[in-house]
Scaffold this motif. Structure first.
Motif, PDB file in Angstrom:
ATOM      1  N   TRP A 235     -29.361  67.365 -23.799  1.00  0.00           N
ATOM      2  CA  TRP A 235     -28.217  67.302 -22.888  1.00  0.00           C
ATOM      3  C   TRP A 235     -27.375  66.048 -23.137  1.00  0.00           C
ATOM      4  N   ALA A 236     -28.054  64.913 -23.360  1.00  0.00           N
ATOM      5  CA  ALA A 236     -27.344  63.640 -23.528  1.00  0.00           C
ATOM      6  C   ALA A 236     -26.869  63.428 -24.951  1.00  0.00           C
ATOM      7  N   ARG A 237     -27.238  64.320 -25.884  1.00  0.00           N
ATOM      8  CA  ARG A 237     -26.892  64.156 -27.299  1.00  0.00           C
ATOM      9  C   ARG A 237     -27.393  62.801 -27.817  1.00  0.00           C
ATOM     10  N   ARG A 238     -28.688  62.530 -27.560  1.00  0.00           N
ATOM     11  CA  ARG A 238     -29.300  61.300 -28.041  1.00  0.00           C
ATOM     12  C   ARG A 238     -30.402  61.622 -29.044  1.00  0.00           C
ATOM     13  N   ALA A 239     -30.460  60.829 -30.102  1.00  0.00           N
ATOM     14  CA  ALA A 239     -31.495  61.015 -31.116  1.00  0.00           C
ATOM     15  C   ALA A 239     -32.866  60.672 -30.530  1.00  0.00           C
ATOM     16  N   VAL A 240     -33.908  61.270 -31.089  1.00  0.00           N
ATOM     17  CA  VAL A 240     -35.282  60.992 -30.663  1.00  0.00           C
ATOM     18  C   VAL A 240     -36.170  60.852 -31.894  1.00  0.00           C
ATOM     19  N   VAL A 241     -37.281  60.181 -31.704  1.00  0.00           N
ATOM     20  CA  VAL A 241     -38.333  60.140 -32.721  1.00  0.00           C
ATOM     21  C   VAL A 241     -39.485  60.995 -32.219  1.00  0.00           C
ATOM     22  N   LEU A 242     -39.802  62.039 -32.971  1.00  0.00           N
ATOM     23  CA  LEU A 242     -40.872  62.956 -32.607  1.00  0.00           C
ATOM     24  C   LEU A 242     -42.150  62.611 -33.360  1.00  0.00           C
ATOM     25  N   ARG A 243     -43.264  62.667 -32.664  1.00  0.00           N
ATOM     26  CA  ARG A 243     -44.569  62.730 -33.335  1.00  0.00           C
ATOM     27  C   ARG A 243     -45.020  64.173 -33.199  1.00  0.00           C
ATOM     28  N   TYR A 244     -45.216  64.827 -34.339  1.00  0.00           N
ATOM     29  CA  TYR A 244     -45.325  66.287 -34.369  1.00  0.00           C
ATOM     30  C   TYR A 244     -46.599  66.719 -35.088  1.00  0.00           C
ATOM     31  N   ARG A 245     -47.278  67.708 -34.506  1.00  0.00           N
ATOM     32  CA  ARG A 245     -48.486  68.275 -35.108  1.00  0.00           C
ATOM     33  C   ARG A 245     -48.111  69.534 -35.891  1.00  0.00           C
TER      34      ARG A 245
ATOM     35  N   ILE B 267     -46.332  65.832 -29.824  1.00  0.00           N
ATOM     36  CA  ILE B 267     -47.379  65.044 -29.157  1.00  0.00           C
ATOM     37  C   ILE B 267     -46.900  63.643 -28.811  1.00  0.00           C
ATOM     38  N   GLY B 268     -45.664  63.337 -29.144  1.00  0.00           N
ATOM     39  CA  GLY B 268     -45.080  62.050 -28.788  1.00  0.00           C
ATOM     40  C   GLY B 268     -43.570  62.119 -28.894  1.00  0.00           C
ATOM     41  N   LEU B 269     -42.880  61.388 -28.017  1.00  0.00           N
ATOM     42  CA  LEU B 269     -41.420  61.446 -27.997  1.00  0.00           C
ATOM     43  C   LEU B 269     -40.870  60.092 -27.574  1.00  0.00           C
ATOM     44  N   ARG B 270     -39.966  59.541 -28.405  1.00  0.00           N
ATOM     45  CA  ARG B 270     -39.294  58.286 -28.056  1.00  0.00           C
ATOM     46  C   ARG B 270     -37.790  58.507 -28.175  1.00  0.00           C
ATOM     47  N   GLU B 271     -37.087  58.384 -27.056  1.00  0.00           N
ATOM     48  CA  GLU B 271     -35.634  58.527 -27.098  1.00  0.00           C
ATOM     49  C   GLU B 271     -35.019  57.264 -27.674  1.00  0.00           C
ATOM     50  N   GLN B 272     -34.033  57.438 -28.561  1.00  0.00           N
ATOM     51  CA  GLN B 272     -33.362  56.324 -29.209  1.00  0.00           C
ATOM     52  C   GLN B 272     -32.035  56.035 -28.505  1.00  0.00           C
ATOM     53  N   ASP B 273     -31.599  54.805 -28.629  1.00  0.00           N
ATOM     54  CA  ASP B 273     -30.320  54.426 -28.039  1.00  0.00           C
ATOM     55  C   ASP B 273     -29.203  54.735 -29.033  1.00  0.00           C
ATOM     56  N   GLU B 274     -29.178  55.974 -29.495  1.00  0.00           N
ATOM     57  CA  GLU B 274     -28.193  56.403 -30.487  1.00  0.00           C
ATOM     58  C   GLU B 274     -27.658  57.770 -30.085  1.00  0.00           C
ATOM     59  N   GLU B 275     -26.369  57.858 -29.888  1.00  0.00           N
ATOM     60  CA  GLU B 275     -25.755  59.143 -29.621  1.00  0.00           C
ATOM     61  C   GLU B 275     -25.324  59.785 -30.942  1.00  0.00           C
ATOM     62  N   PHE B 276     -25.228  61.103 -30.941  1.00  0.00           N
ATOM     63  CA  PHE B 276     -24.797  61.815 -32.139  1.00  0.00           C
ATOM     64  C   PHE B 276     -23.800  62.892 -31.739  1.00  0.00           C
ATOM     65  N   VAL B 277     -23.131  63.431 -32.713  1.00  0.00           N
ATOM     66  CA  VAL B 277     -22.140  64.476 -32.499  1.00  0.00           C
ATOM     67  C   VAL B 277     -22.579  65.710 -33.272  1.00  0.00           C
ATOM     68  N   VAL B 278     -22.661  66.837 -32.588  1.00  0.00           N
ATOM     69  CA  VAL B 278     -23.002  68.101 -33.253  1.00  0.00           C
ATOM     70  C   VAL B 278     -21.814  68.517 -34.124  1.00  0.00           C
ATOM     71  N   PRO B 279     -22.061  68.901 -35.368  1.00  0.00           N
ATOM     72  CA  PRO B 279     -20.952  69.266 -36.263  1.00  0.00           C
ATOM     73  C   PRO B 279     -20.117  70.414 -35.693  1.00  0.00           C
ATOM     74  N   ASP B 280     -18.827  70.354 -35.951  1.00  0.00           N
ATOM     75  CA  ASP B 280     -17.944  71.450 -35.554  1.00  0.00           C
ATOM     76  C   ASP B 280     -18.417  72.746 -36.207  1.00  0.00           C
ATOM     77  N   GLY B 281     -18.389  73.804 -35.432  1.00  0.00           N
ATOM     78  CA  GLY B 281     -18.766  75.101 -35.985  1.00  0.00           C
ATOM     79  C   GLY B 281     -20.224  75.461 -35.786  1.00  0.00           C
ATOM     80  N   PHE B 282     -21.058  74.482 -35.372  1.00  0.00           N
ATOM     81  CA  PHE B 282     -22.466  74.843 -35.148  1.00  0.00           C
ATOM     82  C   PHE B 282     -22.582  75.755 -33.937  1.00  0.00           C
ATOM     83  N   ASP B 283     -23.306  76.843 -34.083  1.00  0.00           N
ATOM     84  CA  ASP B 283     -23.512  77.807 -33.013  1.00  0.00           C
ATOM     85  C   ASP B 283     -25.008  78.064 -32.900  1.00  0.00           C
ATOM     86  N   LEU B 284     -25.597  77.692 -31.759  1.00  0.00           N
ATOM     87  CA  LEU B 284     -27.047  77.803 -31.597  1.00  0.00           C
ATOM     88  C   LEU B 284     -27.506  79.250 -31.724  1.00  0.00           C
TER      89      LEU B 284
END
Length: 310
Positions: free
Chosen positions: A149-159, A202-219
């Protein structure tokens, strides 16, 4: 037809703000000339909208104007209540918001549509999770949703399933998808767009970095392409089998004329997966090819016969 279009045009302006005649024409699938006529009709009916000329111009409603939802048709009102997934909303921390929104929507509906919406909720329930197995444990879902929702980058720890089994990645979360009761995160990283199961985070750290979704991306379009690719990779081989009429029915194969046995080539994901699937059919299937699969099934049958004979 025109009345429905006028309501749609009004709701577009209400929800999106300023829109050009060309944008409205594209959304409504009509000509720009038709949009001009519709805007004039709304203005004549007392709707407070105005148009700005120039490159950044367009039509918009006077700030603060909101219309009641009396323009909903019966089908639209029923769909609005049928589409609500309380379980999914609760997982995202929006259960209370969903209940409040439904109360407001119900209050805004005319009496006849309000009664129909109530009957929908009495008669239909959407239960997204699959039949077997417990719901996935997703302790980081709320955090992922907040980052989306906030368009903020995260660091994932993933299994994951291959070595190394745990990885850490910085990603930009574009969106969440709920498929058959399981949440998936679509995110961009150093390797491009990837899809992650939220229950494997299994782990999530939100970063103080906002990003912009590229134009044309459609989920929705990305997810459709992802499913097509998944299905293409799912069945990478095939097996030649001989089926009884019942086996043909269960595999969705056209039965042989006269009720005899049918030979057919069917797609398989792998020898391991096909081994278990064909054993479920018992004597209604005989695997002819590949030899590895036929030998595996024969060995399993011999082991079963020896166990039950003993």
């Amino acid at each position: 037809m025109r009345a429905s279009r006028l309501v749609t045009l009004l709701l577009l302006l209400q929800n999106r703000g300023r829109m050009t005649a060309e944008q409205l024409a594209g959304e409504l699938e009509v000509s720009v000339r038709t949009v001009y006529r519709d805007v004039q009709a709304l203005a004549a009916a007392g709707i407070p909208l105005y148009g700005d000329a120039g490159h950044a111009g367009g039509y918009r409603l006077v700030d603060g104007y909101r219309t009641r939802l009396t323009g909903l048709t019966a089908d639209e009102a029923q769909a609005a209540f049928l589409a609500a997934l309380p379980g999914a909303a609760a997982e995202l921390g929006l259960g209370g918001a969903l209940a409040a929104a439904q109360l407001k929507l119900r209050a805004a509906l005319p009496a006849g549509l309000r009664e129909q919406a109530g009957r929908i909720q009495e008669r239909f329930l959407l239960d997204a999770p699959g039949w077997y197995g417990d719901a996935d444990d997703t302790p980081h879902l709320a955090g992922v949703a907040a980052a989306v929702w906030a368009r903020r980058a995260v660091v994932l720890r993933y299994r994951r399933w291959r070595a190394p089994e745990e990885v850490e990645r910085r990603v930009e979360p574009y969106g969440l998808v709920l498929k058959a009761g399981r949440w998936y995160l679509v995110a961009a990283g150093s390797a491009g767009l990837r899809t992650y199961r939220v229950d494997q985070i299994i782990g999530l750290r939100e970063q103080d970095e906002e990003f912009v979704v590229p134009d044309g991306f459609d989920l929705g379009a990305y997810w459709a392409d992802y499913l097509d690719d998944f299905r293409a990779r799912l069945h990478t081989g095939e097996a030649l089998v001989r089926l009884t009429p019942e086996g043909a029915r269960r595999l969705g194969v056209a039965p042989a004329a006269g009720g005899g046995r049918t030979e057919a080539r069917v797609p398989i994901e792998s020898v391991d997966h096909a081994h278990g699937e064909f054993l479920r059919l018992g004597t209604d299937v005989e695997v002819l090819e590949p030899a590895e699969l036929r030998d595996r099934i024969a060995a399993t049958v011999r082991a079963l016969a020896a166990r039950y004979t003993a």
